[in-house]
Design a protein around this motif. Sequence first.
Motif, PDB file in Angstrom:
ATOM      1  N   ASP A 180      42.103  47.047  36.730  1.00  0.00           N
ATOM      2  CA  ASP A 180      43.452  46.789  36.227  1.00  0.00           C
ATOM      3  C   ASP A 180      43.971  45.419  36.638  1.00  0.00           C
ATOM      4  N   VAL A 181      43.102  44.453  36.786  1.00  0.00           N
ATOM      5  CA  VAL A 181      43.546  43.110  37.163  1.00  0.00           C
ATOM      6  C   VAL A 181      43.518  42.200  35.938  1.00  0.00           C
ATOM      7  N   VAL A 182      44.544  41.400  35.824  1.00  0.00           N
ATOM      8  CA  VAL A 182      44.607  40.397  34.757  1.00  0.00           C
ATOM      9  C   VAL A 182      44.954  39.066  35.408  1.00  0.00           C
TER      10      VAL A 182
ATOM     11  N   SER B 294      48.053  43.186  39.092  1.00  0.00           N
ATOM     12  CA  SER B 294      47.262  44.405  39.169  1.00  0.00           C
ATOM     13  C   SER B 294      48.172  45.553  39.563  1.00  0.00           C
ATOM     14  N   LYS B 295      48.139  46.619  38.785  1.00  0.00           N
ATOM     15  CA  LYS B 295      48.924  47.831  39.070  1.00  0.00           C
ATOM     16  C   LYS B 295      50.398  47.505  39.323  1.00  0.00           C
ATOM     17  N   GLY B 296      50.941  46.613  38.507  1.00  0.00           N
ATOM     18  CA  GLY B 296      52.361  46.275  38.596  1.00  0.00           C
ATOM     19  C   GLY B 296      52.732  45.319  39.717  1.00  0.00           C
ATOM     20  N   LYS B 297      51.756  44.865  40.512  1.00  0.00           N
ATOM     21  CA  LYS B 297      52.033  43.906  41.581  1.00  0.00           C
ATOM     22  C   LYS B 297      51.559  42.523  41.153  1.00  0.00           C
ATOM     23  N   ASN B 298      52.319  41.519  41.561  1.00  0.00           N
ATOM     24  CA  ASN B 298      51.970  40.125  41.271  1.00  0.00           C
ATOM     25  C   ASN B 298      51.381  39.476  42.514  1.00  0.00           C
ATOM     26  N   TYR B 299      50.304  38.735  42.320  1.00  0.00           N
ATOM     27  CA  TYR B 299      49.581  38.120  43.426  1.00  0.00           C
ATOM     28  C   TYR B 299      49.443  36.611  43.229  1.00  0.00           C
ATOM     29  N   LYS B 300      49.570  35.885  44.320  1.00  0.00           N
ATOM     30  CA  LYS B 300      49.165  34.486  44.417  1.00  0.00           C
ATOM     31  C   LYS B 300      48.025  34.484  45.417  1.00  0.00           C
ATOM     32  N   ILE B 301      46.870  34.038  44.974  1.00  0.00           N
ATOM     33  CA  ILE B 301      45.679  34.066  45.819  1.00  0.00           C
ATOM     34  C   ILE B 301      45.243  32.636  46.100  1.00  0.00           C
ATOM     35  N   ILE B 302      45.342  32.262  47.349  1.00  0.00           N
ATOM     36  CA  ILE B 302      44.933  30.939  47.808  1.00  0.00           C
ATOM     37  C   ILE B 302      43.431  31.006  48.071  1.00  0.00           C
ATOM     38  N   VAL B 303      42.676  30.102  47.461  1.00  0.00           N
ATOM     39  CA  VAL B 303      41.248  30.020  47.751  1.00  0.00           C
ATOM     40  C   VAL B 303      41.005  28.654  48.384  1.00  0.00           C
ATOM     41  N   GLU B 304      40.709  28.675  49.659  1.00  0.00           N
ATOM     42  CA  GLU B 304      40.388  27.443  50.371  1.00  0.00           C
ATOM     43  C   GLU B 304      38.878  27.393  50.494  1.00  0.00           C
ATOM     44  N   ASP B 305      38.305  26.436  49.801  1.00  0.00           N
ATOM     45  CA  ASP B 305      36.868  26.307  49.654  1.00  0.00           C
ATOM     46  C   ASP B 305      36.353  25.257  50.633  1.00  0.00           C
ATOM     47  N   LYS B 306      35.404  25.642  51.442  1.00  0.00           N
ATOM     48  CA  LYS B 306      34.801  24.715  52.396  1.00  0.00           C
ATOM     49  C   LYS B 306      33.287  24.817  52.296  1.00  0.00           C
ATOM     50  N   THR B 307      32.633  23.669  52.300  1.00  0.00           N
ATOM     51  CA  THR B 307      31.181  23.695  52.348  1.00  0.00           C
ATOM     52  C   THR B 307      30.749  23.451  53.792  1.00  0.00           C
ATOM     53  N   PHE B 308      30.892  22.228  54.289  1.00  0.00           N
ATOM     54  CA  PHE B 308      30.432  21.922  55.646  1.00  0.00           C
ATOM     55  C   PHE B 308      31.560  21.490  56.580  1.00  0.00           C
ATOM     56  N   THR B 309      32.806  21.750  56.201  1.00  0.00           N
ATOM     57  CA  THR B 309      33.935  21.448  57.079  1.00  0.00           C
ATOM     58  C   THR B 309      34.651  22.756  57.384  1.00  0.00           C
ATOM     59  N   GLY B 310      35.657  22.691  58.206  1.00  0.00           N
ATOM     60  CA  GLY B 310      36.393  23.896  58.551  1.00  0.00           C
ATOM     61  C   GLY B 310      37.885  23.689  58.399  1.00  0.00           C
TER      62      GLY B 310
END
Length: 176
Positions: free
Chosen positions: A64-66, A90-106
């Motif tokens: 149920d995610v869009v 999803s299921k009537g809730k709104n989400y903001k999803i932060i994706v912090e992408d790291k390869t060789f750093t932190g």
Amino acid sequence: KKGSRLNNMIKNNLFNYATSELSQDAFICYLASFAFKDANKDFVLNECARKLFHLFVPEIDAEDVVLEQIERQFKLEKKGRIDVLLTAQSKGKNYKIIVEDKTFTGDYKGQLLNYKDGIIELYPEYEVCGVFYKTGFQSNLSSAREANYTIITREIILEFLDPYIKMMNNQIIVDY
């Protein structure tokens, strides 16, 4: 060493050449885009994208995610740039999803907490979640754990993609 030379015996693979975090951001956005309501109808890719959201945020119902919006390099005033910001419902809730992408750093200087605080301030009506997408070597993930980010390592994402790769012929996903 100036530049890199690949053995001509290596099969053609976009990711042999696109090795930066920006390429990985593009991959995340590409896969997630199959969760848009009007995405190309491809059962395997659509399901994989929806389940990716569940992997990122376990409380999200994959059935149920869009996906509503993808933003790359989202600028937070005085806090920096978030690699990928996904907006989903999803299921009537709104989400903001932060994706912090790291390869060789932190994580540096409380970056993950700052991002979360900044998005909560901007979007108080959303459930704000974080994903620390780390595919290179990382000896210490404590800052991601302390910030309550879901940690996605190279092993986790490859294990997640494996059953879908066996059912599809999408060369971008297969090569990743």
